[in-house]
Design an enzyme around this catalytic site. Sequence first.
Site, PDB file in Angstrom:
ATOM      1  N   GLN A 127      37.470  37.495  48.059  1.00  0.00           N
ATOM      2  CA  GLN A 127      36.605  38.066  49.096  1.00  0.00           C
ATOM      3  C   GLN A 127      36.236  36.962  50.090  1.00  0.00           C
ATOM      4  O   GLN A 127      36.137  35.797  49.719  1.00  0.00           O
ATOM      5  CB  GLN A 127      35.330  38.620  48.464  1.00  0.00           C
ATOM      6  CG  GLN A 127      35.568  39.601  47.321  1.00  0.00           C
ATOM      7  CD  GLN A 127      35.889  41.007  47.794  1.00  0.00           C
ATOM      8  OE1 GLN A 127      35.938  41.278  48.989  1.00  0.00           O
ATOM      9  NE2 GLN A 127      36.123  41.900  46.862  1.00  0.00           N
ATOM     10  N   CYS A 160      35.608  49.984  50.069  1.00  0.00           N
ATOM     11  CA  CYS A 160      35.486  49.408  51.413  1.00  0.00           C
ATOM     12  C   CYS A 160      35.713  50.485  52.472  1.00  0.00           C
ATOM     13  O   CYS A 160      35.858  50.175  53.651  1.00  0.00           O
ATOM     14  CB  CYS A 160      36.468  48.249  51.585  1.00  0.00           C
ATOM     15  SG  CYS A 160      38.166  48.697  51.214  1.00  0.00           S
TER      16      CYS A 160
HETATM   17  C1  LIG Z   1      39.901  45.330  47.530  1.00  0.00           C
HETATM   18  S1  LIG Z   1      40.995  44.325  46.628  1.00  0.00           S
HETATM   19  C2  LIG Z   1      40.029  43.973  45.210  1.00  0.00           C
HETATM   20  C3  LIG Z   1      40.267  42.642  44.600  1.00  0.00           C
HETATM   21  C4  LIG Z   1      39.285  42.169  43.530  1.00  0.00           C
HETATM   22  N1  LIG Z   1      38.648  43.219  42.784  1.00  0.00           N
HETATM   23  C5  LIG Z   1      38.245  41.223  44.119  1.00  0.00           C
HETATM   24  O1  LIG Z   1      37.043  41.472  44.014  1.00  0.00           O
HETATM   25  O2  LIG Z   1      38.655  40.193  44.691  1.00  0.00           O
HETATM   26  C6  LIG Z   1      42.127  45.533  46.080  1.00  0.00           C
HETATM   27  C7  LIG Z   1      43.238  44.997  45.173  1.00  0.00           C
HETATM   28  O3  LIG Z   1      44.006  46.106  44.704  1.00  0.00           O
HETATM   29  C8  LIG Z   1      45.365  45.734  44.641  1.00  0.00           C
HETATM   30  N2  LIG Z   1      46.131  46.999  44.630  1.00  0.00           N
HETATM   31  C9  LIG Z   1      46.458  47.788  45.685  1.00  0.00           C
HETATM   32  N3  LIG Z   1      47.090  48.897  45.278  1.00  0.00           N
HETATM   33  C10 LIG Z   1      47.165  48.811  43.922  1.00  0.00           C
HETATM   34  C11 LIG Z   1      47.713  49.665  42.927  1.00  0.00           C
HETATM   35  N4  LIG Z   1      48.300  50.823  43.254  1.00  0.00           N
HETATM   36  N5  LIG Z   1      47.623  49.284  41.638  1.00  0.00           N
HETATM   37  C12 LIG Z   1      47.019  48.105  41.304  1.00  0.00           C
HETATM   38  N6  LIG Z   1      46.478  47.262  42.213  1.00  0.00           N
HETATM   39  C13 LIG Z   1      46.556  47.600  43.496  1.00  0.00           C
HETATM   40  C14 LIG Z   1      45.551  44.867  45.856  1.00  0.00           C
HETATM   41  O4  LIG Z   1      46.675  44.035  45.725  1.00  0.00           O
HETATM   42  C15 LIG Z   1      44.224  44.082  45.876  1.00  0.00           C
HETATM   43  O5  LIG Z   1      44.330  42.883  45.142  1.00  0.00           O
END
Ligand SMILES: C[S@@+](CC[C@H](N)C(=O)[O-])C[C@H]1O[C@@H](n2cnc3c(N)ncnc32)[C@H](O)[C@@H]1O
Length: 450
Positions: free
Chosen positions: A282, A405
Amino acid sequence: MENTLKKNDELEVEILRLGANGEGIAEFSGAVIFVRGALAGERVLVHIIKVEKTFYVAKLVKVIVSSEFRISSPCKFFGKCGGCDLQHLAYEKELEFKKDLVAGTLKKYAGITHEVQQVTSGEKCYHYRNKFAFPVREEEGTVKIGMFKTNSHQLVDIDDCLLQSDKTKKIIKIMKQFMQENKVSGYNEEKKTGQIKHIVVREAGDGFILTVVVRDKNKIDFMPLVELLKTQFSSFGVYKNINLLENNVIFGEKDEYIYGLKELEKNEFGIKYFVNNRSFLQVNDEIKNLIYWQILNEFDEDEMVIDAYSGAGLLSVIIAKKVRQVIGIEIVKEATQNAENLKKLNNICNLTNKNGDCAKIIPELAKSLKGDFSVVVDPPRKGLDKRVIEAFLIAEPKKIVYLSCNPATLARDLGVLVQKYEIEFIKPYDMFPQTANVETLVKLNLKERV
Ligand SMILES: C[S@@+](CC[C@H](N)C(=O)[O-])C[C@H]1O[C@@H](n2cnc3c(N)ncnc32)[C@H](O)[C@@H]1O
């Protein structure tokens, strides 16, 4: 809609409210007009720049009657650069706007009328970002470093960004000096020429890592850049990244280490971790920590928790230090690799990191866990996959802690989950002050099984 306005028409309108992107909204003959930079309650003169089937987009020409909450924006690039949306609105009103946005969206799309708490803000509403990625361009011999105008590829040349730390101004200046003195060119998108495409900076504590993204393999001697940086900073590292592709992705595959710090060390929640420009983390540390504390608070020692969409695994490790067992799920291989490294570095034994799509992994896992688990989900803007929601409705995890988000997809997903879940709280956080973005944390508890 009967289109009664044409492109280039000018008219006076009342701004009724702010839209999801922080733009003013007026109405005309049953259609809405979006006016970036106008505030609710204002009377403004606008110039129509786009006519669509159901709406118009207009440029703000003049504020005729100003809102009492309009303030003069501290950044000289505001309105030109597309980075900020709300610098012209008093901060307490920005927070009110975000709360109303979450409440209004949940009501409109899901009929949810549960109380939305006040938006939690940090101490900083400027200078809060720990990372920037600025495009570098060259037009007619002039190097520009900055941000694109909203919805365009026109680069606004900026010498500072108030969302970043005070190092930014010096880094941009040094970068331009280096390019000029060493005849290093910036990328020209039209001609597909030039050497440097982006600069990316990640900060932690007093230190930073600068990555210069180059678009060809031509040798650039970066030591003069290092020498210039040394005159201003003592704790930094420099990398080069080669990206040969002509697309919007910033990084190419390969990073080449040039000088100084390889990574930046951080210590939070008793967890040691290393940060570089490829870390999936983040960008607002203060708000991230407030959110993580709140999430941690929601789980008990004896629980098994699935951390879905887990990124680089920082939250998974933090939760694992408290609860019985954690499973992190993340689709990006490098992020899962980061999560594995983090787990080893901190000697965490009760965490399993799975690499793959939540839509595939969660239904399988949920079957085997049969309700004896809780989850935290932090999906990208598109929200939860249908298959993830279905798996939750079947397996019935005890709690779902949902960090979102995007209020619109949050509303869509909650609208389905409320069949079996009760909302305990809805807490928005101001992760991105001055922009229209808002993060929302929602806690859902499984209703009593009948
Ligand atoms: C908003 S970020 C959250 C990251 C983490 N929770 C943090 O606080 O730093 C969303 C994450 O979901 C992953 N992502 C997107 N689509 C996904 C999917 N279908 N399955 C698993 N992970 C996924 C992205 O690569 C990203 O790292």
